[in-house]
Design a protein around this motif. Structure first.
Motif, short mmCIF file in Angstrom:
data_model
loop_
_atom_site.label_atom_id
_atom_site.label_comp_id
_atom_site.label_asym_id
_atom_site.label_seq_id
_atom_site.Cartn_x
_atom_site.Cartn_y
_atom_site.Cartn_z
N GLY A 74 0.80 -1.22 0.00
CA GLY A 74 0.00 0.00 0.00
C GLY A 74 0.82 1.26 0.00
N LYS A 75 0.14 2.39 -0.15
CA LYS A 75 0.87 3.66 -0.25
C LYS A 75 1.62 4.01 1.03
CE LYS A 75 -2.30 7.34 0.65
NZ LYS A 75 -2.99 8.49 0.11
N TYR A 76 1.18 3.43 2.17
CA TYR A 76 1.86 3.72 3.43
C TYR A 76 2.93 2.67 3.78
CZ TYR A 76 -1.91 7.08 4.28
OH TYR A 76 -2.78 8.13 4.20
N ARG A 77 3.13 1.67 2.88
CA ARG A 77 4.12 0.59 3.10
C ARG A 77 3.90 -0.07 4.48
NH1 ARG A 77 6.44 -1.64 -0.02
NH2 ARG A 77 8.62 -1.66 0.60
N GLN A 78 2.64 -0.46 4.76
CA GLN A 78 2.32 -1.06 6.05
C GLN A 78 2.37 -2.59 5.99
OE1 GLN A 78 -1.42 1.11 6.56
NE2 GLN A 78 -0.76 1.59 8.62
N PRO A 79 2.87 -3.22 7.07
CA PRO A 79 2.86 -4.68 7.09
C PRO A 79 1.42 -5.19 7.23
CG PRO A 79 3.94 -3.77 9.05
CD PRO A 79 3.43 -2.61 8.28
N GLN A 80 1.09 -6.26 6.54
CA GLN A 80 -0.28 -6.79 6.58
C GLN A 80 -0.30 -8.14 7.29
OE1 GLN A 80 -2.73 -4.81 5.12
NE2 GLN A 80 -1.06 -3.39 4.66
N GLY A 81 -1.42 -8.45 7.91
CA GLY A 81 -1.71 -9.79 8.42
C GLY A 81 -0.78 -10.29 9.51
N LEU A 82 -0.54 -9.48 10.55
CA LEU A 82 0.28 -9.97 11.67
C LEU A 82 -0.63 -10.50 12.77
CD1 LEU A 82 2.99 -7.52 11.16
CD2 LEU A 82 3.56 -9.57 12.41
N ALA A 83 -0.39 -11.74 13.19
CA ALA A 83 -1.23 -12.34 14.22
C ALA A 83 -0.37 -12.87 15.36
CB ALA A 83 -2.05 -13.48 13.62
N HIS A 84 -0.83 -12.62 16.57
CA HIS A 84 -0.09 -13.07 17.74
C HIS A 84 -0.27 -14.57 17.95
CE1 HIS A 84 0.22 -13.91 22.11
NE2 HIS A 84 1.31 -13.18 21.97
N LEU A 85 0.82 -15.30 18.26
CA LEU A 85 0.72 -16.74 18.46
C LEU A 85 1.03 -17.16 19.89
CD1 LEU A 85 2.58 -18.04 15.26
CD2 LEU A 85 0.12 -18.01 15.64
N TRP A 86 2.05 -16.54 20.46
CA TRP A 86 2.50 -16.97 21.79
C TRP A 86 3.24 -15.83 22.51
CZ3 TRP A 86 7.40 -17.02 23.85
CH2 TRP A 86 7.53 -17.65 25.09
N GLY A 87 3.11 -15.79 23.83
CA GLY A 87 3.91 -14.87 24.65
C GLY A 87 3.31 -13.49 24.77
N ASP A 88 4.20 -12.53 25.07
CA ASP A 88 3.83 -11.14 25.30
C ASP A 88 3.08 -10.58 24.07
OD1 ASP A 88 3.72 -8.57 26.14
OD2 ASP A 88 5.89 -8.28 26.36
N LYS A 89 1.95 -9.90 24.32
CA LYS A 89 1.14 -9.39 23.19
C LYS A 89 1.51 -7.97 22.79
CE LYS A 89 -2.92 -12.22 23.40
NZ LYS A 89 -4.10 -12.51 24.19
N LYS A 90 2.42 -7.35 23.55
CA LYS A 90 2.76 -5.94 23.27
C LYS A 90 3.45 -5.83 21.90
CE LYS A 90 5.32 -2.57 25.62
NZ LYS A 90 6.70 -2.82 25.62
N SER A 91 2.97 -4.93 21.06
CA SER A 91 3.58 -4.83 19.72
C SER A 91 4.33 -3.50 19.52
CB SER A 91 2.52 -5.02 18.64
OG SER A 91 1.48 -4.11 18.82
N GLU A 92 4.31 -2.65 20.54
CA GLU A 92 5.09 -1.40 20.42
C GLU A 92 6.47 -1.65 21.05
OE1 GLU A 92 4.32 2.36 22.77
OE2 GLU A 92 3.59 2.93 20.78
N ILE A 93 7.51 -1.42 20.27
CA ILE A 93 8.86 -1.73 20.77
C ILE A 93 9.82 -0.56 20.49
CG2 ILE A 93 8.68 -4.24 20.53
CD1 ILE A 93 10.10 -4.02 17.85
N ILE A 94 10.97 -0.62 21.15
CA ILE A 94 12.04 0.34 20.83
C ILE A 94 13.28 -0.47 20.43
CG2 ILE A 94 13.56 2.18 21.67
CD1 ILE A 94 11.40 2.97 23.67
N ILE A 95 13.74 -0.22 19.22
CA ILE A 95 14.95 -0.90 18.74
C ILE A 95 16.11 0.09 18.79
CG2 ILE A 95 16.03 -1.65 16.57
CD1 ILE A 95 13.84 -3.42 16.08
N THR A 96 17.25 -0.33 19.32
CA THR A 96 18.43 0.54 19.29
C THR A 96 19.42 -0.03 18.28
OG1 THR A 96 18.07 1.04 21.61
CG2 THR A 96 20.20 1.65 20.71
#
Ligand SMILES: C[S@@+](CC[C@H](N)C(=O)[O-])C[C@H]1O[C@@H](n2cnc3c(N)ncnc32)[C@H](O)[C@@H]1O
Length: 286
Positions: A74-96
């Motif tokens: 798409g025009k926003y280059r967004q990832p599609q179809g991500l589904a949680h399978l196991w563990g922590d459900k938090k999807s906001e992260i900080i990468i260094t």
């Protein structure tokens, strides 16, 4: 032992997983901060839960496992179809990475780990006092690293996806570069028209980091570049190809500019025989 082999051994213990499908298991996975993202073949997707259960047993350092069933689209280059399978459900992260902090939600925003070298190299090319425009800024993939060098006088970072834009603003604060980066929300082609009208802002360097190559945005970039400025252009082409440079030069010549290729870098393999390539072009008024 290799990941696939270990996973096979573990899954063999699970009677719910058909043995004839073991060969379809993935060879690897994407990892972001101890979160694994799996791309499973369609035939084994219904067993995603069983695969995740076995996977966390063989990789105890993982905090979470997700599955991706779509592409970056798409025009926003967004990832599609991500589904949680196991563990922590938090999807906001900080990468260094390279001392730069990137905060984002990986279910909404792309982060190409394969572009790590480019994110490191690009800032090393900046000269003291430059005015820079990052036309497709995203969450600050390139702007943040360039700003951290403290060399640019100003970076105008333009982004039209509100989710990315909000993270861009947060990341500017997180990396303490608010005196250098001015984030601008909107379509870069429209924003650059305003730059021209106001006749104030001209850039020594313009970053055009978008795939596929943003050909239609070349005239906009040329309208605000200084004489002798540098445009960093991205695209997909063969290993030894000169197609991207020729494509850029053709348009630049029509707009009254001469072009000199300063550098060509292969970022990563895109698909067999095609590469994600970055070219740095010096443009001079003809
Ligand atoms: C995903 S980044 C690519 C960053 C980098 N090349 C990478 O792969 O890590 C491209 C960004 O450009 C934005 N974008 C695309 N077209 C745009 C436009 N016309 N104006 C402003 N932003 C745009 C998308 O929303 C996206 O966030």
């Amino acid at each position: 032992m290799k990941f696939k082999k270990m996973l096979k051994i573990e899954l063999k213990k699970n009677e719910d997983f058909p043995e004839n499908l073991l060969d379809l298991l993935p060879r690897g996975y994407q990892e972001l901060n101890h979160i694994a993202i799996l791309n499973l073949k369609p035939e084994i997707r219904i067993y995603a839960q069983e695969i995740a259960e076995s996977m966390h047993k063989i990789l105890p350092a993982l905090n979470a496992i997700w599955q991706r069933t779509g592409k970056i689209e798409g025009k926003y280059r967004q990832p599609q179809g991500l589904a949680h399978l196991w563990g922590d459900k938090k999807s906001e992260i900080i990468i260094t990475e390279n001392h730069v902090k990137y905060k984002f939600d990986f279910t909404k925003i792309m982060f190409a780990k394969g572009n790590v070298t480019e994110r490191r190299i690009l800032p090393t090319r900046i000269k003291e006092g430059e005015i820079i425009i990052d036309m497709f800024a995203g969450i600050g993939y390139f702007s943040l690293g360039m700003a951290r060098t403290k060399k640019p006088k100003k970076i105008y970072s333009i982004e039209w996806n509100l989710v990315s834009f909000n993270y861009l603003c947060e990341n500017i604060q997180l990396n303490h570069v608010d005196s250098i980066i001015t984030p601008i929300f909107g379509d870069c082609k429209e924003i650059l028209k305003d730059f021209v009208k106001e006749n104030e802002i001209r850039a020594d360097r313009i970053i055009m980091g978008l795939l596929p190559a943003p050909i239609d945005a070349i005239p906009s970039a040329l309208s605000v570049i200084t004489d002798g400025g540098v445009i960093v252009y991205e695209g997909i082409e063969g290993k030894e190809s000169t197609e991207l440079f020729e494509q850029f030069s053709k348009i630049a010549n029509q707009e009254g500019f001469l072009t000199i290729l300063i550098e060509r870098r292969i970022v990563k393999i895109y698909k067999p025989h095609l590469y994600h390539v970055v070219i740095e072009i010096l443009v001079k008024k003809n």
